[in-house]
Design a protein around this motif. Structure first.
Motif, PDB file in Angstrom:
ATOM      1  N   ALA A  23      48.311   2.069  80.069  1.00  0.00           N
ATOM      2  CA  ALA A  23      48.715   3.054  81.070  1.00  0.00           C
ATOM      3  C   ALA A  23      48.177   4.441  80.705  1.00  0.00           C
ATOM      4  O   ALA A  23      47.750   5.203  81.580  1.00  0.00           O
ATOM      5  CB  ALA A  23      50.239   3.084  81.190  1.00  0.00           C
TER       6      ALA A  23
ATOM      7  N   ASP B 133      47.264   0.422  89.669  1.00  0.00           N
ATOM      8  CA  ASP B 133      46.993  -0.995  89.438  1.00  0.00           C
ATOM      9  C   ASP B 133      45.527  -1.181  89.069  1.00  0.00           C
ATOM     10  O   ASP B 133      44.647  -0.450  89.549  1.00  0.00           O
ATOM     11  CB  ASP B 133      47.308  -1.835  90.673  1.00  0.00           C
ATOM     12  CG  ASP B 133      48.797  -2.023  90.910  1.00  0.00           C
ATOM     13  OD1 ASP B 133      49.603  -1.528  90.093  1.00  0.00           O
ATOM     14  OD2 ASP B 133      49.156  -2.665  91.909  1.00  0.00           O
TER      15      ASP B 133
ATOM     16  N   SER C  10      51.838   0.433  77.126  1.00  0.00           N
ATOM     17  CA  SER C  10      51.835   1.907  77.164  1.00  0.00           C
ATOM     18  C   SER C  10      50.447   2.492  76.910  1.00  0.00           C
ATOM     19  O   SER C  10      50.041   3.459  77.560  1.00  0.00           O
ATOM     20  CB  SER C  10      52.841   2.462  76.158  1.00  0.00           C
ATOM     21  OG  SER C  10      52.531   2.021  74.838  1.00  0.00           O
TER      22      SER C  10
ATOM     23  N   THR D   4      53.030  -1.431  86.553  1.00  0.00           N
ATOM     24  CA  THR D   4      54.350  -1.693  85.975  1.00  0.00           C
ATOM     25  C   THR D   4      54.296  -2.674  84.808  1.00  0.00           C
ATOM     26  O   THR D   4      55.233  -2.741  84.010  1.00  0.00           O
ATOM     27  CB  THR D   4      55.300  -2.244  87.048  1.00  0.00           C
ATOM     28  OG1 THR D   4      54.675  -3.378  87.696  1.00  0.00           O
ATOM     29  CG2 THR D   4      55.606  -1.177  88.102  1.00  0.00           C
ATOM     30  N   ASP D   5      53.200  -3.444  84.704  1.00  0.00           N
ATOM     31  CA  ASP D   5      53.072  -4.422  83.616  1.00  0.00           C
ATOM     32  C   ASP D   5      52.148  -3.968  82.500  1.00  0.00           C
ATOM     33  O   ASP D   5      51.964  -4.688  81.513  1.00  0.00           O
ATOM     34  CB  ASP D   5      52.543  -5.749  84.170  1.00  0.00           C
ATOM     35  CG  ASP D   5      53.525  -6.427  85.097  1.00  0.00           C
ATOM     36  OD1 ASP D   5      54.713  -6.022  85.099  1.00  0.00           O
ATOM     37  OD2 ASP D   5      53.114  -7.354  85.822  1.00  0.00           O
TER      38      ASP D   5
ATOM     39  N   ARG E 268      49.169  -1.202  94.260  1.00  0.00           N
ATOM     40  CA  ARG E 268      49.872   0.078  94.165  1.00  0.00           C
ATOM     41  C   ARG E 268      49.153   1.015  93.206  1.00  0.00           C
ATOM     42  O   ARG E 268      48.227   0.620  92.509  1.00  0.00           O
ATOM     43  CB  ARG E 268      51.324  -0.156  93.735  1.00  0.00           C
ATOM     44  CG  ARG E 268      52.127  -0.901  94.799  1.00  0.00           C
ATOM     45  CD  ARG E 268      53.552  -1.203  94.368  1.00  0.00           C
ATOM     46  NE  ARG E 268      54.337  -1.728  95.478  1.00  0.00           N
ATOM     47  CZ  ARG E 268      54.296  -2.985  95.911  1.00  0.00           C
ATOM     48  NH1 ARG E 268      53.486  -3.859  95.314  1.00  0.00           N
ATOM     49  NH2 ARG E 268      55.044  -3.385  96.928  1.00  0.00           N
TER      50      ARG E 268
ATOM     51  N   PRO F 187      49.228  -5.019  87.267  1.00  0.00           N
ATOM     52  CA  PRO F 187      49.989  -3.948  87.918  1.00  0.00           C
ATOM     53  C   PRO F 187      50.329  -2.828  86.936  1.00  0.00           C
ATOM     54  O   PRO F 187      50.504  -3.069  85.735  1.00  0.00           O
ATOM     55  CB  PRO F 187      51.261  -4.658  88.400  1.00  0.00           C
ATOM     56  CG  PRO F 187      50.911  -6.112  88.436  1.00  0.00           C
ATOM     57  CD  PRO F 187      49.939  -6.307  87.316  1.00  0.00           C
TER      58      PRO F 187
END
Length: 305
Positions: free
Chosen positions: A139, A63, A136, A132-133, A60, A130
């Motif tokens: 990301a 990722d 911060s 989502t994992d 996604r 991912p």
């Protein structure tokens, strides 16, 4: 000294972004899998990772994928889509057509030395972090990558390459944190204050007098308890671990400097050149001089196939 930082510094881990490709569905890009470690970030869109003999893995947006060497593999918009070789995809360049598109960043890492080899052996074929994992800060680094690839400013390539380095550290930390017993022993040891203190001091001063009593005292444990716990967690004896750190330093000096063997011996904790050469030959199966000559003929490059 931060042990992960030191390990990656000794491995001279460095990355380079080699392509940022926009592709409109259906799309597929195939990689030979021959390079030691390759990174992929799905900046925009979705896709799948296909490897021979395994079920396709859904990817996604944002990722991160690290691929170690092995059989050819592909990133595709949908399972069983025909994939073009990455070399051909790079020649064709980005796809500007309208449609359901993905933006794929690809890069490669060069790693040298014994720690690099052990690191790669400790990784599964595919490490997927991912979005989502991601912590911060990871990301945020991926978001900065996504922003920078849309710019065309001086220093662009250097910025992308350094962010790829940052991505490696975050991805490894994320993977090892959830890998349990599959994580390297030295990394597992960092979660235990006494053992972590010993590792930090050994990496900061590998030439020190690192006897078991000295390390046990630093860990705040008895000699027997320290030796047992160290081996249980790291999979290595304290003495063998110290030797490994010293050999990493010696490899670096042999490959990247012209200092004498006597100077290297003193720097990494051996009383003379003979003692160092004996320990090096026992570890590597060749003399330091032969190892130096072989290391200097290696010319790693970044661009994967």
């Amino acid at each position: 000294m931060d042990v992960l930082t030191d390990q990656l510094a000794q491995a001279r881990a460095r990355g380079a972004v080699f392509s940022v490709l926009r592709r409109v569905r259906p799309w597929g890009v195939r990689f030979s899998g021959r390079r030691p470690l390759t990174a992929h970030v799905l900046i925009e869109g979705t896709g799948w990772l296909e490897e021979p003999g395994r079920e396709p893995l859904r990817l996604r947006e944002r990722d991160v994928v690290l691929m170690s060497s092995g059989a050819p593999y592909a990133l595709v918009s949908d399972p069983d889509v025909t994939a073009e070789p990455i070399a051909d995809a790079r020649l064709c360049g980005t796809d500007t057509r309208q449609g359901d598109a993905a933006l794929i960043l690809c890069g490669a890492y060069v790693l040298d030395g014994s720690f690099a080899a052990s690191l790669l052996r400790a990784l599964p074929r595919a490490v997927v972090v991912p979005a989502t994992d991601q912590e911060s800060a990871h990301a945020a680094a991926v978001a900065l990558l996504a922003d920078l690839i849309k710019q065309d400013a001086p220093g662009q390539q250097v910025l992308l390459d350094r962010l790829l380095d940052v991505n490696l550290i975050f991805a490894l930390r994320s993977w090892w944190a959830q890998a349990g017993e599959a994580a390297p022993g030295w990394y597992r040891a960092l979660s235990q204050p006494g053992l972590r203190r010993v590792l930090e001091h050994v990496h900061a001063e590998p030439a020190g007098e690192w006897t078991v009593p000295a390390m046990a005292d630093l860990a705040g444990m008895s000699r027997a308890a320290f030796s047992l716990r160290f081996r249980e967690v790291t999979g290595d004896s304290p003495g063998s671990y110290v030797t490994g750190v010293r050999m990493q330093r010696a490899e670096d000096a042999l490959a990247r400097s012209d200092v004498t063997l006597a100077q290297i011996a003193a720097k990494v904790g051996y009383r003379n050149e003979y003692a160092f050469s004996t320990a090096f030959r026992r570890r590597h199966g060749v003399s330091p001089g032969k190892w130096r000559a072989a290391a200097r003929t290696a010319q790693p490059d970044y661009v994967p196939h």
